[in-house]
Design a protein around this motif. Structure first.
Motif, PDB file in Angstrom:
ATOM      1  N   GLN A  75       0.848  -1.194   0.000  1.00 51.24           N
ATOM      2  CA  GLN A  75       0.000   0.000   0.000  1.00 51.24           C
ATOM      3  C   GLN A  75       0.880   1.239   0.000  1.00 51.24           C
ATOM      4  O   GLN A  75       1.986   1.238   0.549  1.00 51.24           O
ATOM      5  CB  GLN A  75      -0.933   0.016   1.216  1.00 51.24           C
ATOM      6  N   VAL A  76       0.396   2.302  -0.621  1.00 48.08           N
ATOM      7  CA  VAL A  76       1.092   3.583  -0.664  1.00 48.08           C
ATOM      8  C   VAL A  76       0.123   4.665  -0.225  1.00 48.08           C
ATOM      9  O   VAL A  76      -1.034   4.679  -0.635  1.00 48.08           O
ATOM     10  CB  VAL A  76       1.599   3.897  -2.091  1.00 48.08           C
ATOM     11  N   GLY A  77       0.608   5.572   0.629  1.00 51.42           N
ATOM     12  CA  GLY A  77      -0.265   6.661   1.050  1.00 51.42           C
ATOM     13  C   GLY A  77       0.334   7.487   2.163  1.00 51.42           C
ATOM     14  O   GLY A  77       1.429   7.198   2.663  1.00 51.42           O
ATOM     15  N   ALA A  78      -0.375   8.529   2.554  1.00 51.55           N
ATOM     16  CA  ALA A  78       0.048   9.361   3.676  1.00 51.55           C
ATOM     17  C   ALA A  78      -0.041   8.539   4.964  1.00 51.55           C
ATOM     18  O   ALA A  78      -0.860   7.619   5.065  1.00 51.55           O
ATOM     19  CB  ALA A  78      -0.841  10.591   3.773  1.00 51.55           C
ATOM     20  N   PRO A  79       0.812   8.840   5.947  1.00 53.34           N
ATOM     21  CA  PRO A  79       0.834   8.047   7.183  1.00 53.34           C
ATOM     22  C   PRO A  79      -0.531   7.829   7.823  1.00 53.34           C
ATOM     23  O   PRO A  79      -0.906   6.698   8.134  1.00 53.34           O
ATOM     24  CB  PRO A  79       1.761   8.863   8.103  1.00 53.34           C
ATOM     25  N   MET A  80      -1.322   8.890   8.003  1.00 60.30           N
ATOM     26  CA  MET A  80      -2.613   8.741   8.665  1.00 60.30           C
ATOM     27  C   MET A  80      -3.635   8.047   7.786  1.00 60.30           C
ATOM     28  O   MET A  80      -4.565   7.416   8.291  1.00 60.30           O
ATOM     29  CB  MET A  80      -3.134  10.106   9.126  1.00 60.30           C
ATOM     30  N   ASP A  81      -3.468   8.124   6.463  1.00 60.07           N
ATOM     31  CA  ASP A  81      -4.358   7.386   5.574  1.00 60.07           C
ATOM     32  C   ASP A  81      -4.145   5.884   5.741  1.00 60.07           C
ATOM     33  O   ASP A  81      -5.108   5.111   5.747  1.00 60.07           O
ATOM     34  CB  ASP A  81      -4.120   7.786   4.112  1.00 60.07           C
ATOM     35  N   LEU A  82      -2.886   5.475   5.865  1.00 59.38           N
ATOM     36  CA  LEU A  82      -2.584   4.057   6.080  1.00 59.38           C
ATOM     37  C   LEU A  82      -3.060   3.599   7.455  1.00 59.38           C
ATOM     38  O   LEU A  82      -3.507   2.463   7.622  1.00 59.38           O
ATOM     39  CB  LEU A  82      -1.081   3.801   5.934  1.00 59.38           C
ATOM     40  N   TYR A  83      -2.964   4.478   8.432  1.00 61.51           N
ATOM     41  CA  TYR A  83      -3.416   4.148   9.793  1.00 61.51           C
ATOM     42  C   TYR A  83      -4.937   3.983   9.830  1.00 61.51           C
ATOM     43  O   TYR A  83      -5.447   3.030  10.413  1.00 61.51           O
ATOM     44  CB  TYR A  83      -2.985   5.256  10.752  1.00 61.51           C
TER      45      TYR A  83
END
Length: 214
Positions: A75-83
């Motif tokens: 997965q790729v994304g901003a830290p809080m998006d992944l969280y």
């Protein structure tokens, strides 16, 4: 570490490559260097590709995280998006400290049954999943201990001052970690229950580990 970074900075590169630069430092210096690298990133404005196995470093330093497993991008994304919105069980377990709790569950009629917690959670789930086993994810910070309950036994507690972690054991042998704050905290050997908001529940396919979105 500072000398190596300084030598790189004076060359004025467009891209910095960091390969676990803090792995051999003690805990205090690691925090200090992490802040310093973050400050340098803002001042210099150059692209920094940072390899780490430490999810705390990834969450605090990155604008974008690329989660790799066995050479494949999960997965790729901003830290809080992944969280907040992990695509699969691996990403959900990697992002967040302590890691997300995973429990065995079964899809029933518009609900998921969680054996370890002796409860079922109403959820709008596709009929194709009915009767299928799933992995139920709940983060330690999203769980609240109910002293009046008796589904779980407090096996161990870790106190870090402002926060503590309670390690609970269910009757079916599943371990669950709960974050506690405030003055009233559980003690080892105590029997308790857990409460949580249904919207905090994550479901993952037991076979593929893919996220089941409701």
């Amino acid at each position: 570490q500072r000398v190596s970074i300084g030598r790189a900075i004076v060359r004025g590169p467009e891209v910095f490559l960091f390969d676990e630069p803090l792995s051999n430092l003690d805990a205090e210096l690691r925090v200090e260097m992490r802040v310093e690298i973050a400050r340098l990133h803002k001042e210099i404005g150059a692209t920094m590709i940072y390899v780490t196995h430490d999810q705390v470093e990834a969450m605090t330093l990155a604008d974008k995280i690329v989660v790799l497993r066995l050479g494949h991008i999960e997965q790729v994304g901003a830290p809080m998006d992944l969280y907040r919105d992990p695509d699969n069980k691996f990403v959900a377990g990697f992002i967040g400290s302590p890691a997300m709790n995973f429990m065995d569950g079964t899809i029933g009629d518009n609900a998921v049954e969680i054996a370890a917690l002796k409860t079922s959670v109403p959820m709008d789930i596709a009929p194709a999943y009915k009767g299928k086993p799933v992995s139920v994810g709940l983060r330690p910070e999203h769980l609240v201990i109910d002293p009046a309950g008796d589904a779980l036994r407090v096996d161990l507690t870790e106190s870090l001052g402002g926060v503590s972690y309670a390690y609970l054991m269910s009757e079916n042998g599943e371990r669950i970690v709960v974050e506690e704050r405030g003055d009233d905290r559980v003690s080892e050997g105590q029997m308790v229950g857990l409460t949580f908001e249904p919207r905090r529940v994550y479901l993952f396919d037991a076979e593929t580990e893919a996220r089941i979105r409701t």
